[in-house]
Write a protein that holds these residues in place. Structure first.
Motif, mmCIF file in Angstrom:
data_model
loop_
_atom_site.group_PDB
_atom_site.id
_atom_site.type_symbol
_atom_site.label_atom_id
_atom_site.label_comp_id
_atom_site.label_asym_id
_atom_site.label_seq_id
_atom_site.Cartn_x
_atom_site.Cartn_y
_atom_site.Cartn_z
ATOM 1 N N GLY A 51 0.849 -1.191 0.000
ATOM 2 C CA GLY A 51 0.000 0.000 0.000
ATOM 3 C C GLY A 51 0.877 1.230 0.000
ATOM 4 O O GLY A 51 2.066 1.150 0.328
ATOM 5 N N MET A 114 -3.595 -8.428 -1.403
ATOM 6 C CA MET A 114 -4.498 -7.370 -0.915
ATOM 7 C C MET A 114 -4.507 -6.107 -1.789
ATOM 8 O O MET A 114 -5.588 -5.645 -2.188
ATOM 9 C CB MET A 114 -4.144 -7.014 0.531
ATOM 10 C CG MET A 114 -5.047 -5.963 1.124
ATOM 11 S SD MET A 114 -4.492 -5.469 2.748
ATOM 12 C CE MET A 114 -2.948 -4.638 2.390
ATOM 13 N N GLN A 118 -7.725 -4.535 -3.699
ATOM 14 C CA GLN A 118 -8.166 -3.155 -3.446
ATOM 15 C C GLN A 118 -8.233 -2.338 -4.733
ATOM 16 O O GLN A 118 -9.162 -1.568 -4.953
ATOM 17 C CB GLN A 118 -7.208 -2.491 -2.439
ATOM 18 C CG GLN A 118 -7.388 -3.039 -1.024
ATOM 19 C CD GLN A 118 -6.337 -2.539 -0.058
ATOM 20 O OE1 GLN A 118 -5.208 -2.240 -0.454
ATOM 21 N NE2 GLN A 118 -6.692 -2.460 1.216
ATOM 22 N N LEU A 141 -5.343 -9.661 7.820
ATOM 23 C CA LEU A 141 -5.941 -8.784 6.804
ATOM 24 C C LEU A 141 -7.394 -9.130 6.466
ATOM 25 O O LEU A 141 -7.885 -8.765 5.401
ATOM 26 C CB LEU A 141 -5.095 -8.793 5.519
ATOM 27 C CG LEU A 141 -3.626 -8.398 5.713
ATOM 28 C CD1 LEU A 141 -2.835 -8.653 4.427
ATOM 29 C CD2 LEU A 141 -3.502 -6.945 6.124
ATOM 30 N N GLU A 143 -10.237 -7.966 7.709
ATOM 31 C CA GLU A 143 -11.087 -6.769 7.560
ATOM 32 C C GLU A 143 -10.763 -6.021 6.276
ATOM 33 O O GLU A 143 -11.640 -5.525 5.580
ATOM 34 C CB GLU A 143 -10.948 -5.847 8.788
ATOM 35 C CG GLU A 143 -11.748 -6.334 9.982
ATOM 36 C CD GLU A 143 -13.107 -6.935 9.576
ATOM 37 O OE1 GLU A 143 -13.884 -6.251 8.881
ATOM 38 O OE2 GLU A 143 -13.400 -8.097 9.926
ATOM 39 N N GLU A 144 -9.464 -5.950 5.947
ATOM 40 C CA GLU A 144 -9.043 -5.265 4.716
ATOM 41 C C GLU A 144 -9.656 -5.956 3.501
ATOM 42 O O GLU A 144 -10.143 -5.307 2.578
ATOM 43 C CB GLU A 144 -7.515 -5.254 4.596
ATOM 44 C CG GLU A 144 -6.806 -4.293 5.549
ATOM 45 C CD GLU A 144 -6.644 -4.825 6.965
ATOM 46 O OE1 GLU A 144 -7.218 -5.887 7.294
ATOM 47 O OE2 GLU A 144 -5.939 -4.176 7.756
ATOM 48 N N SER A 147 -13.450 -5.344 3.230
ATOM 49 C CA SER A 147 -13.903 -4.031 2.748
ATOM 50 C C SER A 147 -13.656 -3.817 1.249
ATOM 51 O O SER A 147 -14.151 -2.851 0.699
ATOM 52 C CB SER A 147 -13.274 -2.912 3.584
ATOM 53 O OG SER A 147 -11.898 -2.991 3.477
ATOM 54 N N CYS A 148 -12.915 -4.712 0.602
ATOM 55 C CA CYS A 148 -12.736 -4.512 -0.851
ATOM 56 C C CYS A 148 -13.288 -5.702 -1.651
ATOM 57 O O CYS A 148 -13.041 -5.802 -2.847
ATOM 58 C CB CYS A 148 -11.263 -4.261 -1.184
ATOM 59 S SG CYS A 148 -10.193 -5.659 -0.888
#
Ligand SMILES: Cc1cc2nc3c(=O)[nH]c(=O)nc-3n(C[C@H](O)[C@H](O)[C@H](O)COP(=O)(O)OP(=O)(O)OC[C@H]3O[C@@H](n4cnc5c(N)ncnc54)[C@H](O)[C@@H]3O)c2cc1C
Ligand code: FES
Length: 283
Positions: A51, A114, A118, A141, A143-144, A147-148
């Protein structure tokens, strides 16, 4: 020198750091990696850009503590510096035109998967994610990914969290049920990527795999990261650092890649033992 801005333990063997590297933060795209050295005498190790925050000039890395260098890096704390941080390297993951994608991540490979998930989500694609771990304590990860992803399945080998089994089971169930994907992107242990590819093959779904061979210079000069592909019946060599790290899963010689990955095991084990004696972990 590059400052460590933040440090967070994601599980007992996986750490997340943000490094102050404004030029990398400005340029890096999903799927690219950096090569760092912890100190002037250290070895160079590749880690994926997990990221970026261009405003703060921060680049996120997520690494598993597997040997001498990752152990040494994990001994650093926020405010400390590391000596080199070079990138972005490699080709970004090709995402143009993908509307419906299945992301299959395993273990620390989820950290590499991830940013791809995203970016697909940001572009409006429908994202189905399947992430797998050996047990509950190693899950990262979640939750990450939630959310995507339009759909998320968490698997554990021992059934201690999420669904029981490995990542190929829900993938096969979806494909058997007639689910269509433009592409499956899988990142994790070689053996997992091999079986994801074999699972997808009867359904004719394109599979992209992310190869993580030993890398030294990261610029296509040393040949350390070579992988063998079969294209039009011919075996050809590609360099993961400049031609990859992403490749067509149907073309990769996974068995050769696995045997090359074990080549330095004895040397790495003794380097790790020395590092464990020299450094004490710092949170
Ligand atoms: C393009 C790319 C991206 C990667 N991204 C990540 C990531 O985001 N997070 C993560 O945890 N790991 C990632 N890796 C793997 C990571 O580079 C190795 O875990 C790390 O180099 C281990 O170094 P060590 O000294 O701690 O362990 P060692 O004891 O030296 O090695 C442990 C294992 O790590 C691998 N390895 C060792 N040295 C290298 C090297 N120079 N290049 C590649 N692999 C090596 C080998 O498979 C080895 O068996 C990536 C590898 C590549 C090639
Ligand atoms: S790391 Fe040297 S050629 Fe790729």
């Amino acid at each position: 020198m590059y400052e460590i801005l933040t440090k967070k333990r994601l599980n007992p063997t996986v750490t997340q750091m943000e490094i102050h590297a404004p030029l990398v933060a400005k340029k890096a795209k999903a799927g690219q990696f950096i090569i760092l050295r912890v100190d002037e005498n250290g070895e160079r190790i590749p880690l994926t850009v997990a990221g970026t925050d261009a405003v703060r000039g921060a680049v996120k890395i997520i690494f598993q503590i597997v040997g001498a260098t990752t152990h040494k890096l994990n001994c650093k704390k926020a405010g400390d510096t590391i000596s080199d941080f070079v990138g972005p390297l490699g080709e970004p993951t090709h995402l143009d035109g993908l509307k419906k994608v299945c992301i299959v991540g395993g273990g620390v490979g989820c950290a590499i998967a991830m940013p791809v998930a995203q970016e697909l989500h940001r572009r409006g694609a429908e994202v189905t994610s399947i992430i797998g771990f050996r047990n509950k304590d190693l899950v990262i990860l979640e939750e990450e990914f939630r959310s995507c992803s339009d759909r998320l399945t968490v698997m554990t080998d021992d059934g201690s969290y999420g669904e029981h089994g490995n990542v190929t089971a829900p993938l096969k169930a979806m494909l058997d049920a007639g689910e269509h994907f433009d592409c499956i992107i899988t990142i994790g242990p070689l053996i997992m990527m091999k079986f994801v590819t074999l699972t997808a093959k009867p359904f004719g779904v394109p599979v992209t795999v992310s190869m993580n061979p030993i890398m030294i210079d990261g610029t296509g000069m040393c040949g350390g990261c070579r992988v063998t592909l079969t294209q039009d019946g011919k075996r050809i060599t590609k360099f993961a650092c400049v031609d990859g790290p992403d490749f067509n899963g149907y073309e990769i010689d996974f068995d050769e890649a696995m045997s090359r990955g074990r080549m330095y095991a004895a040397f790495e084990h003794s380097a790790h033992e020395r590092a464990c004696n020299l450094f004490r972990e710092v949170d």
